[in-house]
Design a protein around this motif. Structure first.
Motif, PDB file in Angstrom:
ATOM      1  N   LEU A   1      36.498   3.559   8.932  1.00 46.23           N
ATOM      2  CA  LEU A   1      37.110   4.876   8.746  1.00 46.23           C
ATOM      3  C   LEU A   1      38.028   5.244   9.904  1.00 46.23           C
ATOM      4  N   PHE A   2      37.574   5.005  11.124  1.00 45.82           N
ATOM      5  CA  PHE A   2      38.361   5.337  12.307  1.00 45.82           C
ATOM      6  C   PHE A   2      38.447   4.108  13.206  1.00 45.82           C
TER       7      PHE A   2
ATOM      8  N   ARG B   1      45.806   7.692  13.864  1.00 50.31           N
ATOM      9  CA  ARG B   1      46.728   8.749  14.268  1.00 50.31           C
ATOM     10  C   ARG B   1      46.602   9.914  13.313  1.00 50.31           C
TER      11      ARG B   1
ATOM     12  N   SER C   1      51.110   7.586  10.187  1.00 53.93           N
ATOM     13  CA  SER C   1      49.876   8.277  10.539  1.00 53.93           C
ATOM     14  C   SER C   1      48.846   7.998   9.455  1.00 53.93           C
ATOM     15  N   ASP C   2      47.593   8.261   9.769  1.00 55.31           N
ATOM     16  CA  ASP C   2      46.509   8.046   8.812  1.00 55.31           C
ATOM     17  C   ASP C   2      46.245   9.318   8.033  1.00 55.31           C
ATOM     18  N   ILE C   3      45.849   9.144   6.792  1.00 56.00           N
ATOM     19  CA  ILE C   3      45.385  10.272   5.989  1.00 56.00           C
ATOM     20  C   ILE C   3      43.865  10.236   5.995  1.00 56.00           C
TER      21      ILE C   3
ATOM     22  N   ARG D   1      40.243  13.584   2.382  1.00 57.91           N
ATOM     23  CA  ARG D   1      41.344  14.037   1.540  1.00 57.91           C
ATOM     24  C   ARG D   1      41.641  13.004   0.456  1.00 57.91           C
ATOM     25  N   ILE D   2      41.575  11.729   0.826  1.00 60.02           N
ATOM     26  CA  ILE D   2      41.798  10.681  -0.172  1.00 60.02           C
ATOM     27  C   ILE D   2      40.745  10.768  -1.267  1.00 60.02           C
TER      28      ILE D   2
ATOM     29  N   ASP E   1      39.135  13.424  -2.229  1.00 63.35           N
ATOM     30  CA  ASP E   1      39.459  14.568  -3.081  1.00 63.35           C
ATOM     31  C   ASP E   1      40.553  14.209  -4.078  1.00 63.35           C
ATOM     32  N   LEU E   2      41.604  13.588  -3.583  1.00 66.06           N
ATOM     33  CA  LEU E   2      42.711  13.252  -4.469  1.00 66.06           C
ATOM     34  C   LEU E   2      42.302  12.242  -5.527  1.00 66.06           C
ATOM     35  N   MET E   3      41.409  11.341  -5.165  1.00 63.67           N
ATOM     36  CA  MET E   3      41.084  10.223  -6.046  1.00 63.67           C
ATOM     37  C   MET E   3      40.095  10.628  -7.120  1.00 63.67           C
TER      38      MET E   3
ATOM     39  N   ASP F   1      38.500  14.038  -7.450  1.00 66.89           N
ATOM     40  CA  ASP F   1      38.359  15.430  -7.870  1.00 66.89           C
ATOM     41  C   ASP F   1      39.290  15.659  -9.042  1.00 66.89           C
TER      42      ASP F   1
ATOM     43  N   HIS G   1      40.141  18.305 -10.577  1.00 62.36           N
ATOM     44  CA  HIS G   1      41.046  19.446 -10.486  1.00 62.36           C
ATOM     45  C   HIS G   1      42.340  19.055  -9.795  1.00 62.36           C
ATOM     46  N   LEU G   2      42.208  18.413  -8.638  1.00 59.93           N
ATOM     47  CA  LEU G   2      43.407  18.080  -7.878  1.00 59.93           C
ATOM     48  C   LEU G   2      44.184  16.949  -8.524  1.00 59.93           C
TER      49      LEU G   2
ATOM     50  N   LYS H   1      45.093  16.645 -11.465  1.00 57.16           N
ATOM     51  CA  LYS H   1      46.077  17.100 -12.456  1.00 57.16           C
ATOM     52  C   LYS H   1      47.359  17.553 -11.788  1.00 57.16           C
TER      53      LYS H   1
END
Lengths: 137, 447
Positions: free
Chosen positions: A92-93, A98, A119-121, A125-126, A128-130, A132, A134-135, A137
């Motif tokens: 993960l880290f 960055r 930079s890293d995301i 958040r990834i 959530d995007l992957m 979830d 709701h997000l 859509k």
């Protein structure tokens, strides 16, 4: 002056090395094959008595090939050993992570925008995007 | 609802962040622009220290840091077949359509291209460097390149000189090779709002201090120019083995106050160094392309460069003064540059660079190459073996055996783990507009 000399002699030097190299390899190959295949009697009949044991004509190539194979297995094993465990935080880290830096926060309309610096995301958040819905859509 | 991605590209190279260099920058910027065009881009590279596993980076760029130890100069050890399982898994998980390898000296790139071709994927290769023909290392490297590119769909080179070099080295058909130059992010490299005064002329050098970059030429050029022009000073950015020689040059000629050594300059600080100067000096002995002079020209600097490799193609004649890689000729070129310096307009030069080079343009042209590659017909194993056979009397047969074994190993992997059993990775849709991101943040707070 020095560079000029180098330019004049450089190609010729390379050509000489190449020529001598190829001839040497051919001669060495012939000698090796004679050593490996011609029976002792024939060699002794023309006066050649002293040469390394024929055993090595077989052993050296085999040793080389087995060494190479073992080196490959060792290298791949080393790579498996260096793989992070699934629970390791290094997945993960790490030292080079960055955070996203938003320089130039005020952007005028129409002004060129530089490509974002690398930079890293964050993994949360990834996720959530992957996953979830709701997000997504 | 996001549109389905047009193409799914896998970039493969041994060289990527956190390493720094021209290839790394090229892959990153190209990937970012392809993502903006709607494609999906995945990068495959080897692990860098603790940086191992999968990372998501700017713009949703997914990077596989395969746990494969680097062997020499950040290149992995050639195992030929060792990377086949992981390459197959990545290609399958990400539903890749095009594999794009970068850099002739990248072992991972060549192995991935070979495996991808065996599995029937379209492959594109970008060559970033020039290689010779006469030394032992180059001879072996050229043979590897011939093997790797014998079966390729399309290739890209960063300059016409580089294209000639690659075609000669690999025996590739010139019709398959495209010339797509590197580019520069002109929005990042802008001239200073107030140009520094020309009472003192500042010459900037930014490069690694190694033999290939001509550091030895600098050692002879800098004292001579300082002697001829009392109002000239130098700023040298970069680090490397030749750093000591340059320090000795400063001591020997008492130039401590006129030659400033900055050491390593991070890429994010390059612009702030460039805008302090009037002239940019590039002393490379070999270059396929030279991004540094693009960055300098984008900042409005007049460039003085050695006439090597692809450098003469990079800039229009009125933006650059070329010289042979010889100290005397370089001093004359710097004299000429100083004489024409009053006619230079940094803002105008920047605007011209904006039209000449942009990563968006590079991405569009690369897209054309991908489309061309996808139109190439699929070839059976026998047809591919015929190509390898024509690589040489002995090498051809050896190449054929390597490829046959690769094919058999692939079939074995399919037997052990069918394609259907490999789980596909879900896609993400990362919004690129800052406003939408903010609204997402608000939505999270609402939850």
């Amino acid at each position: 002056m020095l560079s000029l000399n180098q330019e004049v002699h450089g190609p010729k030097t390379s050509e000489v090395y190449g020529f001598v190299g190829s001839i040497s390899i051919v001669v060495a190959t012939v000698i090796f094959l004679i050593w490996g295949y011609v029976p002792d009697k024939f060699l002794e009949s023309i006066g050649i008595y002293y040469y390394p044991s024929k055993y090595w004509a077989m052993a050296m190539p085999m040793y080389s090939m087995v060494t190479l194979l073992v080196a490959l297995v060792f290298y791949i094993g080393l790579n498996f050993m260096s793989t992070s465990k699934p629970t390791s935080l290094n997945t993960l880290f790490d030292d080079y992570s960055r955070e996203d830096v938003n320089f130039l926060p005020l952007m005028k309309n129409g002004e060129d925008r530089p490509i974002d610096p690398i930079s890293d995301i964050d993994i949360t958040r990834i996720n959530d995007l992957m996953f979830d819905s709701h997000l997504a859509k | 609802m996001a549109e389905p991605p047009k193409l799914r590209v896998l970039m493969v190279s041994d060289f990527f962040f956190p390493n720094f260099g021209g290839v790394e920058n090229h892959i990153y910027y190209l990937s970012q622009c392809l993502l903006k065009l709607g494609h999906k881009v995945v990068v495959m590279t080897h692990a860098y220290g603790n940086r191992s596993g999968v990372r998501y980076m700017t713009g949703g760029l997914k990077v596989y840091y395969v746990p494969w130890r680097p062997f020499v100069m950040q290149t992995t050890f050639p195992t030929v077949y060792g990377t086949l399982p992981i390459v197959r898994t990545i290609l399958r998980r990400e539903k890749i359509t095009v594999v794009h390898g970068h850099q002739a000296f990248s072992t991972l790139c060549h192995e991935a291209l070979m495996h991808a071709r065996t599995m029937g994927y379209k492959v594109v290769f970008t060559d970033h460097s020039l290689y010779g023909f006469a030394d032992v290392g180059s001879i072996h490297m050229n043979k590897v390149l011939q093997f790797s590119l014998a079966d390729i769909d399309q290739a890209i080179c960063v300059s016409h000189t580089s294209k000639e070099n690659t075609v000669l080295r690999s025996g590739l058909s010139p019709a398959k090779v495209f010339m797509i130059p590197n580019a520069v992010d002109t929005a990042m490299f802008k001239p200073a709002s107030v140009r520094p005064s020309t009472d003192i002329i500042t010459i900037v050098v930014i490069s690694r201090l190694v033999y290939r970059k001509g550091a030895d030429l600098l050692v002879e050029v800098i004292p001579e120019v300082c002697r001829l022009y009392p109002n000239v000073r130098f700023v040298v950015g970069g680090d490397g083995p030749k750093h000591v020689r340059l320090e000795e040059m400063r001591e020997k000629h008492s130039l401590q106050d006129r030659v400033e050594m900055l050491g390593a300059v991070p890429h994010s600080r390059v612009r702030s160094v460039l805008v302090t100067g009037h002239i940019f000096l590039n002393s490379s002995l070999t270059e396929a392309f030279c991004i540094a002079i693009l960055e300098a020209a984008s900042c409005g600097l007049l460039t003085v460069s050695t006439r090597v490799g692809g450098v003469p193609e990079v800039l229009p004649d009125d933006m650059v003064v070329l010289a042979e890689p010889d100290p005397d000729d370089m001093v004359r070129a710097i004299e000429k540059a100083i004489s024409i310096l009053p006619t230079i307009n940094p803002e105008e030069m920047h605007n011209r660079m904006k039209k000449l080079y942009s990563w968006q343009d590079v991405a569009k042209r690369t897209e054309i190459v991908y489309d061309r590659a996808l139109k190439c017909s699929n070839r059976s194993l026998l047809e591919r073996l015929m190509r390898f056979l024509s690589c040489g009397a002995w090498a051809g047969k050896l190449f054929c055996m390597v490829m046959i074994l690769d094919y058999l190993l692939w079939r074995l992997l399919q037997l052990l783990q069918p394609d259907e059993d490999i789980e596909e990775a879900p896609d993400i849709c990362l919004c690129h507009h800052r406003g939408v991101e903010v609204s997402e943040g608000l939505r999270k707070k609402i939850k």
